[in-house]
Write a protein that holds these residues in place. Sequence first.
Motif, PDB file in Angstrom:
ATOM      1  N   LEU A  75      -4.718 -29.169   6.809  1.00  0.00           N
ATOM      2  CA  LEU A  75      -4.045 -28.507   5.680  1.00  0.00           C
ATOM      3  C   LEU A  75      -3.687 -27.074   6.040  1.00  0.00           C
ATOM      4  N   MET A  76      -4.607 -26.392   6.704  1.00  0.00           N
ATOM      5  CA  MET A  76      -4.381 -25.028   7.183  1.00  0.00           C
ATOM      6  C   MET A  76      -3.145 -24.983   8.091  1.00  0.00           C
ATOM      7  N   GLY A  77      -3.132 -25.892   9.080  1.00  0.00           N
ATOM      8  CA  GLY A  77      -2.026 -25.903  10.041  1.00  0.00           C
ATOM      9  C   GLY A  77      -0.714 -26.234   9.367  1.00  0.00           C
ATOM     10  N   CYS A  78      -0.760 -27.180   8.419  1.00  0.00           N
ATOM     11  CA  CYS A  78       0.458 -27.539   7.691  1.00  0.00           C
ATOM     12  C   CYS A  78       0.996 -26.335   6.949  1.00  0.00           C
ATOM     13  N   ALA A  79       0.081 -25.569   6.334  1.00  0.00           N
ATOM     14  CA  ALA A  79       0.530 -24.403   5.559  1.00  0.00           C
ATOM     15  C   ALA A  79       1.211 -23.399   6.464  1.00  0.00           C
ATOM     16  N   ILE A  80       0.697 -23.251   7.676  1.00  0.00           N
ATOM     17  CA  ILE A  80       1.304 -22.261   8.569  1.00  0.00           C
ATOM     18  C   ILE A  80       2.623 -22.794   9.121  1.00  0.00           C
ATOM     19  N   ALA A  81       2.683 -24.106   9.381  1.00  0.00           N
ATOM     20  CA  ALA A  81       3.934 -24.684   9.889  1.00  0.00           C
ATOM     21  C   ALA A  81       5.029 -24.608   8.832  1.00  0.00           C
ATOM     22  N   GLU A  82       4.599 -24.567   7.569  1.00  0.00           N
ATOM     23  CA  GLU A  82       5.556 -24.543   6.468  1.00  0.00           C
ATOM     24  C   GLU A  82       6.299 -23.214   6.379  1.00  0.00           C
ATOM     25  N   THR A  83       5.758 -22.176   7.030  1.00  0.00           N
ATOM     26  CA  THR A  83       6.262 -20.822   6.805  1.00  0.00           C
ATOM     27  C   THR A  83       7.758 -20.702   7.056  1.00  0.00           C
ATOM     28  N   THR A  84       8.241 -21.297   8.151  1.00  0.00           N
ATOM     29  CA  THR A  84       9.673 -21.152   8.457  1.00  0.00           C
ATOM     30  C   THR A  84      10.511 -21.771   7.349  1.00  0.00           C
ATOM     31  N   GLY A  85      10.055 -22.926   6.857  1.00  0.00           N
ATOM     32  CA  GLY A  85      10.781 -23.555   5.759  1.00  0.00           C
ATOM     33  C   GLY A  85      10.807 -22.668   4.531  1.00  0.00           C
ATOM     34  N   LEU A  86       9.684 -21.958   4.296  1.00  0.00           N
ATOM     35  CA  LEU A  86       9.623 -21.112   3.112  1.00  0.00           C
ATOM     36  C   LEU A  86      10.504 -19.879   3.269  1.00  0.00           C
ATOM     37  N   TYR A  87      10.621 -19.370   4.506  1.00  0.00           N
ATOM     38  CA  TYR A  87      11.571 -18.273   4.713  1.00  0.00           C
ATOM     39  C   TYR A  87      12.970 -18.727   4.301  1.00  0.00           C
ATOM     40  N   ALA A  88      13.339 -19.929   4.733  1.00  0.00           N
ATOM     41  CA  ALA A  88      14.653 -20.457   4.379  1.00  0.00           C
ATOM     42  C   ALA A  88      14.777 -20.600   2.866  1.00  0.00           C
ATOM     43  N   LEU A  89      13.689 -21.055   2.237  1.00  0.00           N
ATOM     44  CA  LEU A  89      13.715 -21.226   0.776  1.00  0.00           C
ATOM     45  C   LEU A  89      13.932 -19.895   0.079  1.00  0.00           C
ATOM     46  N   VAL A  90      13.248 -18.854   0.571  1.00  0.00           N
ATOM     47  CA  VAL A  90      13.404 -17.538  -0.054  1.00  0.00           C
ATOM     48  C   VAL A  90      14.851 -17.063   0.082  1.00  0.00           C
ATOM     49  N   ILE A  91      15.436 -17.278   1.278  1.00  0.00           N
ATOM     50  CA  ILE A  91      16.831 -16.882   1.497  1.00  0.00           C
ATOM     51  C   ILE A  91      17.736 -17.650   0.544  1.00  0.00           C
ATOM     52  N   ALA A  92      17.482 -18.956   0.406  1.00  0.00           N
ATOM     53  CA  ALA A  92      18.323 -19.772  -0.460  1.00  0.00           C
ATOM     54  C   ALA A  92      18.214 -19.314  -1.908  1.00  0.00           C
ATOM     55  N   ILE A  93      16.982 -19.006  -2.340  1.00  0.00           N
ATOM     56  CA  ILE A  93      16.793 -18.557  -3.727  1.00  0.00           C
ATOM     57  C   ILE A  93      17.497 -17.222  -3.950  1.00  0.00           C
ATOM     58  N   LEU A  94      17.388 -16.323  -2.968  1.00  0.00           N
ATOM     59  CA  LEU A  94      18.085 -15.041  -3.085  1.00  0.00           C
ATOM     60  C   LEU A  94      19.582 -15.272  -3.181  1.00  0.00           C
ATOM     61  N   LEU A  95      20.096 -16.196  -2.358  1.00  0.00           N
ATOM     62  CA  LEU A  95      21.541 -16.446  -2.356  1.00  0.00           C
ATOM     63  C   LEU A  95      22.005 -17.037  -3.674  1.00  0.00           C
ATOM     64  N   ILE A  96      21.165 -17.845  -4.307  1.00  0.00           N
ATOM     65  CA  ILE A  96      21.602 -18.477  -5.555  1.00  0.00           C
ATOM     66  C   ILE A  96      21.441 -17.543  -6.736  1.00  0.00           C
ATOM     67  N   PHE A  97      20.279 -16.860  -6.832  1.00  0.00           N
ATOM     68  CA  PHE A  97      19.985 -16.133  -8.066  1.00  0.00           C
ATOM     69  C   PHE A  97      20.307 -14.648  -7.999  1.00  0.00           C
ATOM     70  N   VAL A  98      20.267 -14.055  -6.804  1.00  0.00           N
ATOM     71  CA  VAL A  98      20.411 -12.600  -6.718  1.00  0.00           C
ATOM     72  C   VAL A  98      21.764 -12.201  -6.154  1.00  0.00           C
TER      73      VAL A  98
END
Lengths: 299, 94
Positions: B57-80
């Motif tokens: 679970l720990m490793g999965c959470a860290i591997a997820e980070t790149t995906g979450l960076y993309a998610l943050v960018i996408a959210i910024l692009l849509i809402f901000v």
Amino acid sequence: MNEKRRRLTAPDILYIAMMILPLLAGLVLKILTKPPSEGITITGAQIYLRVPMPIQDLLITESQINSWLVMIAIWGLCLFLTHGLKTRDIGVRQHIAEWIVEKTDALVADSMGSYFMGFAPFIAAILALSGFSSLLSLLGLYPPTSDINVVGGWAILVFALITYYKFKCGPIQYLKSFAEPVAFLTPLNVISEVATPLSMAFRHYGNVLSGSVISVLVATALQGLSRLLLGWLPGALGEFPLLQIGIPAVLSIYFDVFSGLLQAYIFAMLTMMYVSGGFPMEEYFKRKENKTCKSLGGK
Amino acid sequence: MLEIAIGIILGCCALGAGCAMIAGIGPGIGEGNAVAKACEAIGRQPESKGAVTSTMLMGCAIAETTGLYALVIAILLIFVAPNLLVNILLNAIG
């Protein structure tokens, strides 16, 4: 059975009220201030109050209010679990409290080592605050962890702790740690140092926020589908939310409960790993030993 | 003319958000691999289930980070981003 059913005493009721009343207050505040909107929308934290300040207006938002409510509720929970502790013939309440303390101590001792045992209350506080904040979305309230400002604040706190423990051997040792293992990797090390709090904040906030966005999208899609299926029926029967019964709950179990608690655990684990990993343990103890040797020799 | 400019801004923000989420492929593959290996490890040594699961679970959470960076960018692009860019455009026109 000689077991007597213990009656609730006045402090019990007071503390239980302290747990529940903040959440009720949050719900009431949410209902009172809900802006009239059509359909389902995705919005950020609502702004309750705008305090004028010299540089920038201070905004009191839903996430701040909700995190204070969660803090009061956790305080009530702690008081409820720990008042009237006894050394023998302990009740269920004290068993739960002891279990929590023992588990946190074991977790901290396992992943940080015995030098950092003082961190156990801090880690427990992070776990409780983060977990309960994420669980707040089960009540329909805005979870403070889906606001980057809240999680960013925690990440900055953790970053300060990491830097403090890296500074334990003096500033020279701290600067030297950037040039390891090879000197030309220094820029990369600086970037990874800055990326630590950023990635921690983004991870926690992104997970919780993506969960709520997906829940809203699925709820909207199900609304459309059930209109398509039952729309030809007359009157109120056509508006019956057939597909919205039950299906969003499954998603909610994953996104609100599992994902929220997992992120709390991961945030706490990463805090422990970074703090204990950044501390130059061997160097520190070597210096300490040298110092005590010198002072003993001087005498 | 102004409508076309605003339309281009909105459309490009949506396209950019969609493109950013291509990054979701990476964490998907990575986490899949991690879970597969964890299942193998548990199958080989069922007694180490607890330790393997928490590490995974720990490793999965860290591997997820790149995906979450993309998610943050996408959210910024849509809402901000649309608000910001339209404001810049309107200010430039005056």
